[in-house]
Design a protein around this motif. Structure first.
Motif, PDB file in Angstrom:
ATOM      1  N   ARG A 168      44.135  28.392  33.533  1.00 58.00           N
ATOM      2  CA  ARG A 168      44.573  27.440  34.573  1.00 58.00           C
ATOM      3  C   ARG A 168      45.670  26.523  34.061  1.00 58.00           C
ATOM      4  NH1 ARG A 168      38.561  26.147  36.967  1.00 58.00           N
ATOM      5  NH2 ARG A 168      38.562  27.788  38.562  1.00 58.00           N
ATOM      6  N   LEU A 171      48.850  28.545  34.111  1.00 59.92           N
ATOM      7  CA  LEU A 171      49.361  28.798  35.463  1.00 59.92           C
ATOM      8  C   LEU A 171      49.956  27.523  36.068  1.00 59.92           C
ATOM      9  CD1 LEU A 171      46.562  31.167  36.803  1.00 59.92           C
ATOM     10  CD2 LEU A 171      48.913  31.797  36.219  1.00 59.92           C
ATOM     11  N   ASP A 172      49.384  26.367  35.715  1.00 59.12           N
ATOM     12  CA  ASP A 172      49.889  25.105  36.275  1.00 59.12           C
ATOM     13  C   ASP A 172      51.334  24.836  35.868  1.00 59.12           C
ATOM     14  OD1 ASP A 172      47.706  24.434  37.734  1.00 59.12           O
ATOM     15  OD2 ASP A 172      46.749  23.271  36.137  1.00 59.12           O
ATOM     16  N   TYR A 174      53.529  27.305  34.920  1.00 54.50           N
ATOM     17  CA  TYR A 174      54.363  28.505  34.978  1.00 54.50           C
ATOM     18  C   TYR A 174      55.214  28.504  36.246  1.00 54.50           C
ATOM     19  CZ  TYR A 174      55.677  33.329  34.011  1.00 54.50           C
ATOM     20  OH  TYR A 174      56.388  34.460  33.723  1.00 54.50           O
ATOM     21  N   HIS A 175      56.341  29.220  36.232  1.00 52.03           N
ATOM     22  CA  HIS A 175      57.290  29.155  37.354  1.00 52.03           C
ATOM     23  C   HIS A 175      56.824  29.921  38.584  1.00 52.03           C
ATOM     24  CE1 HIS A 175      58.440  33.167  36.042  1.00 52.03           C
ATOM     25  NE2 HIS A 175      58.764  32.688  34.855  1.00 52.03           N
ATOM     26  N   SER A 176      55.843  30.833  38.430  1.00 47.23           N
ATOM     27  CA  SER A 176      55.373  31.601  39.579  1.00 47.23           C
ATOM     28  C   SER A 176      53.887  31.329  39.799  1.00 47.23           C
ATOM     29  CB  SER A 176      55.565  33.102  39.347  1.00 47.23           C
ATOM     30  OG  SER A 176      56.913  33.372  39.063  1.00 47.23           O
ATOM     31  N   ALA A 177      53.461  31.430  41.060  1.00 45.43           N
ATOM     32  CA  ALA A 177      52.052  31.224  41.376  1.00 45.43           C
ATOM     33  C   ALA A 177      51.331  32.571  41.444  1.00 45.43           C
ATOM     34  CB  ALA A 177      51.927  30.494  42.705  1.00 45.43           C
ATOM     35  N   PHE A 178      50.048  32.562  41.121  1.00 39.93           N
ATOM     36  CA  PHE A 178      49.245  33.792  41.147  1.00 39.93           C
ATOM     37  C   PHE A 178      47.940  33.529  41.900  1.00 39.93           C
ATOM     38  CE2 PHE A 178      52.205  34.353  37.720  1.00 39.93           C
ATOM     39  CZ  PHE A 178      52.522  35.697  37.749  1.00 39.93           C
ATOM     40  N   PRO A 179      48.037  33.469  43.253  1.00 42.21           N
ATOM     41  CA  PRO A 179      46.851  33.127  44.049  1.00 42.21           C
ATOM     42  C   PRO A 179      45.664  34.068  43.803  1.00 42.21           C
ATOM     43  CG  PRO A 179      48.832  33.098  45.411  1.00 42.21           C
ATOM     44  CD  PRO A 179      49.226  33.651  44.082  1.00 42.21           C
ATOM     45  N   ALA A 180      45.922  35.356  43.608  1.00 45.66           N
ATOM     46  CA  ALA A 180      44.814  36.294  43.403  1.00 45.66           C
ATOM     47  C   ALA A 180      44.113  36.022  42.074  1.00 45.66           C
ATOM     48  CB  ALA A 180      45.315  37.738  43.457  1.00 45.66           C
ATOM     49  N   GLU A 182      43.891  33.075  40.712  1.00 42.75           N
ATOM     50  CA  GLU A 182      43.102  31.854  40.957  1.00 42.75           C
ATOM     51  C   GLU A 182      41.753  32.224  41.568  1.00 42.75           C
ATOM     52  OE1 GLU A 182      43.850  28.920  39.996  1.00 42.75           O
ATOM     53  OE2 GLU A 182      46.033  28.895  39.725  1.00 42.75           O
ATOM     54  N   TRP A 183      41.797  33.151  42.536  1.00 44.82           N
ATOM     55  CA  TRP A 183      40.550  33.630  43.158  1.00 44.82           C
ATOM     56  C   TRP A 183      39.622  34.221  42.090  1.00 44.82           C
ATOM     57  CZ3 TRP A 183      37.968  33.937  47.840  1.00 44.82           C
ATOM     58  CH2 TRP A 183      36.956  34.901  47.919  1.00 44.82           C
ATOM     59  N   HIS A 317      54.896  43.978  35.688  1.00 40.90           N
ATOM     60  CA  HIS A 317      54.659  44.679  36.956  1.00 40.90           C
ATOM     61  C   HIS A 317      53.291  45.369  37.006  1.00 40.90           C
ATOM     62  CE1 HIS A 317      58.349  44.127  39.268  1.00 40.90           C
ATOM     63  NE2 HIS A 317      58.896  43.926  38.087  1.00 40.90           N
ATOM     64  N   VAL A 319      50.705  43.443  36.641  1.00 41.08           N
ATOM     65  CA  VAL A 319      49.858  42.356  37.156  1.00 41.08           C
ATOM     66  C   VAL A 319      49.379  42.606  38.595  1.00 41.08           C
ATOM     67  CG1 VAL A 319      49.735  39.870  37.627  1.00 41.08           C
ATOM     68  CG2 VAL A 319      50.825  40.704  35.529  1.00 41.08           C
ATOM     69  N   PRO A 320      50.254  43.019  39.541  1.00 41.28           N
ATOM     70  CA  PRO A 320      49.767  43.195  40.918  1.00 41.28           C
ATOM     71  C   PRO A 320      48.572  44.140  41.054  1.00 41.28           C
ATOM     72  CG  PRO A 320      52.150  43.182  40.897  1.00 41.28           C
ATOM     73  CD  PRO A 320      51.712  43.193  39.455  1.00 41.28           C
TER      74      PRO A 320
ATOM     75  N   ARG B  77      52.299  28.477  45.704  1.00 42.30           N
ATOM     76  CA  ARG B  77      51.656  27.527  44.805  1.00 42.30           C
ATOM     77  C   ARG B  77      50.573  26.736  45.554  1.00 42.30           C
ATOM     78  NH1 ARG B  77      52.390  26.380  39.908  1.00 42.30           N
ATOM     79  NH2 ARG B  77      54.302  27.414  39.323  1.00 42.30           N
ATOM     80  N   ILE B  83      43.050  27.836  46.909  1.00 43.85           N
ATOM     81  CA  ILE B  83      42.043  28.783  46.422  1.00 43.85           C
ATOM     82  C   ILE B  83      41.253  28.152  45.280  1.00 43.85           C
ATOM     83  CG2 ILE B  83      41.730  30.992  45.220  1.00 43.85           C
ATOM     84  CD1 ILE B  83      44.112  32.037  46.923  1.00 43.85           C
ATOM     85  N   ARG B  84      41.968  27.494  44.361  1.00 44.70           N
ATOM     86  CA  ARG B  84      41.274  26.878  43.222  1.00 44.70           C
ATOM     87  C   ARG B  84      40.278  25.818  43.713  1.00 44.70           C
ATOM     88  NH1 ARG B  84      44.361  24.493  37.954  1.00 44.70           N
ATOM     89  NH2 ARG B  84      45.494  26.463  38.167  1.00 44.70           N
ATOM     90  N   LEU B  98      45.535  36.497  51.437  1.00 38.12           N
ATOM     91  CA  LEU B  98      45.564  36.769  49.993  1.00 38.12           C
ATOM     92  C   LEU B  98      45.580  38.275  49.747  1.00 38.12           C
ATOM     93  CD1 LEU B  98      45.391  35.830  47.068  1.00 38.12           C
ATOM     94  CD2 LEU B  98      42.901  35.671  47.322  1.00 38.12           C
TER      95      LEU B  98
END
Lengths: 334, 119
Positions: A168, A171-172, A174-180, A182-183, A317, A319-320, B77, B83-84, B98
């Motif tokens: 976390r 990710l906080d 980093y320049h890109s977000a990774f919502p999945a 986070e889930w 690539h 990661v997805p 973001r 989600i968090r 998502l």
């Protein structure tokens, strides 16, 4: 490695062993930016040893384990019956101007893609899978505290919790977000098993990091991520879908080569502990998240121009598909 | 107007040339590098075909569901933060979104996964 370096090592070993040492057939093996591996035949007069000289790369800057620490790990694992290349001598850094050690050379291949498809290697796959279970149990029998391994930090919180916190924080910023992801991290937090006693965990025990020949396992390699953690972390890493080299189905769940039942049977033989797929499931999800975080960081090494490389770029690539698999494993499917 | 054949056509032609003519004659040690190159061309091609349309649609969906405005990065973001906080667990539309966002990333980066898994 230059001829004068072979001579320097031979002279140093001569003094150390009191024998007339000669080194020949030196050739480069696979290596990386962090360390180099050289195959060499070491003639001690009364015995010729097939060896590997493992040393820091000339421009090594790294926060992974030092050669001295790796040597200590190999010795501890070897003494506990883990199939590792026998550790022989820890080098004096003055000899080469950089750290090195010498170990025995294992036969066979480590190439994961080759192993999962070429059935002439380790022909008896259930036997190999059981053997992997025995190896893991032997590693996990090493418990802290250990004076010889005191360089390995003891986690202050549950090792899974430590991973989640670090992920976390990364990710906080980093320049890109990774919502999945986070889930997935939330799932890891909510489903975290109770902490059990710490033990030595290899943390990169997967197909591609052990060697086999026709008859079976010859060596467990790549100890640079080893630390004190939860034993099931290693089982989850080995069984995770992302390390099956494209093999599908339960019969290939263990690293693309075998069935979990055989792995667990081997584990129980040595540890007495009976494992279930349900217990390991959490750590398979964990493995996907850990690999995803590593893949992001590897991609960033390319993206930041620190180390331009197509291989690193393509790792990002991956990661997805890890994300989608994490969503499916944690009950989110559209 | 740009001259034809366009970029997508050129990438397709390069792919066929490398895969069918060059790859079979490349020494084993270098085939991995060539396969990586083909994989990279595939990703670039799929992104080129999609253009910015997919991202714009995603941005509109994100803005609507999150009831906020902003760039794709900002909204992603925000989604990550929600989600968090645990908000997606009780929101079927957020979970759906998502899933769709992730599926789209896989379509571009690793369609092989979707095929393997029977999507």
């Amino acid at each position: 490695m230059q001829a004068e370096e072979h001579k320097a090592i031979a002279d140093w070993l001569g003094v150390k062993t009191g024998k007339p040492v000669q080194i020949s057939n030196v050739r480069a093996l696979s290596g990386g930016a962090i360390q180099e591996n050289w195959a060499a035949d070491i003639d001690l007069g009364d015995e010729v040893i097939a060896a590997v000289i493992r040393c820091d790369a000339p421009s090594s800057v790294s926060d992974s384990l030092s050669r001295q620490q790796e040597f200590a790990l190999l010795k501890a694992a070897f003494a506990n019956g883990v199939t590792v290349p026998g550790p022989l001598w820890l080098g004096d850094p003055a000899v080469l101007g950089r750290d090195f050690f010498i170990m025995r050379r294992a036969g066979g291949t480590a190439a994961g893609h080759k192993l999962v498809r070429d059935l002439s290697l380790a022909k008896d796959r259930p036997a190999l899978t059981r053997q992997l279970g025995r190896e893991l149990a032997s590693i996990h029998a090493i418990k802290p505290p250990r004076d010889d391994l005191d360089f390995l930090p003891l986690p202050e919180v549950h090792p899974a919790c430590e991973f989640i916190n670090n992920a976390r924080s990364f990710l906080d910023q980093y320049h890109s977000a990774f919502p999945a992801l986070e889930w997935g991290l939330n799932w890891l937090q909510e489903n975290m098993p109770e902490q059990e006693p710490l033990c030595l965990v290899h943390r990169d025990f997967r197909t591609g990091n052990y060697m086999v020949d026709e008859s079976g396992l010859t060596a467990v390699l790549d100890w640079e991520f080893t630390g004190w953690s939860q034993p099931l972390e290693d089982l989850g890493w080995l069984c995770a879908r992302c390390w099956r080299f494209g093999q599908q189905g339960d019969e290939y769940a263990v690293g693309g080569i075998g069935h979990r039942d055989d792995l667990f049977a081997g584990y129980q033989e040595v540890s007495g502990r009976k494992l279930t797929a349900e217990q390991v499931y959490y750590w398979e999800v964990f493995a996907h998240l850990r690999w995803a975080m590593i893949a992001i960081k590897q991609g960033e090494r390319h993206l930041s121009a620190a180390e331009p490389s197509l291989e690193l770029a393509l790792t990002a690539h991956i990661v997805p598909e890890l994300e989608l698999h994490i969503l499916r494993m944690t009950g989110l499917e559209g | 107007m740009r001259i034809q054949p366009d970029g997508i056509n050129l990438l397709d032609t390069v792919t066929v040339l490398l895969r069918d003519e060059v790859l079979p004659s490349v020494p084993a040690g270098q085939q991995y590098a060539l396969r990586m190159a083909l994989n990279a061309i595939g990703i670039a091609r799929r992104q080129l075909v999609n253009g910015s349309q997919a991202e714009q649609q995603e941005q509109a969906l994100l803005a609507e569901l999150l009831a906020e405005s902003g760039s794709h990065v900002q909204l992603s973001r925000l989604l990550a933060a929600r989600i968090r906080e645990g908000k997606a667990k009780d929101s079927a539309p957020l979970r759906d979104l998502l899933w769709q966002l992730t599926l789209q990333r896989v379509r571009e980066s690793a369609p092989r996964y979707l095929k393997q898994e029977g999507f």
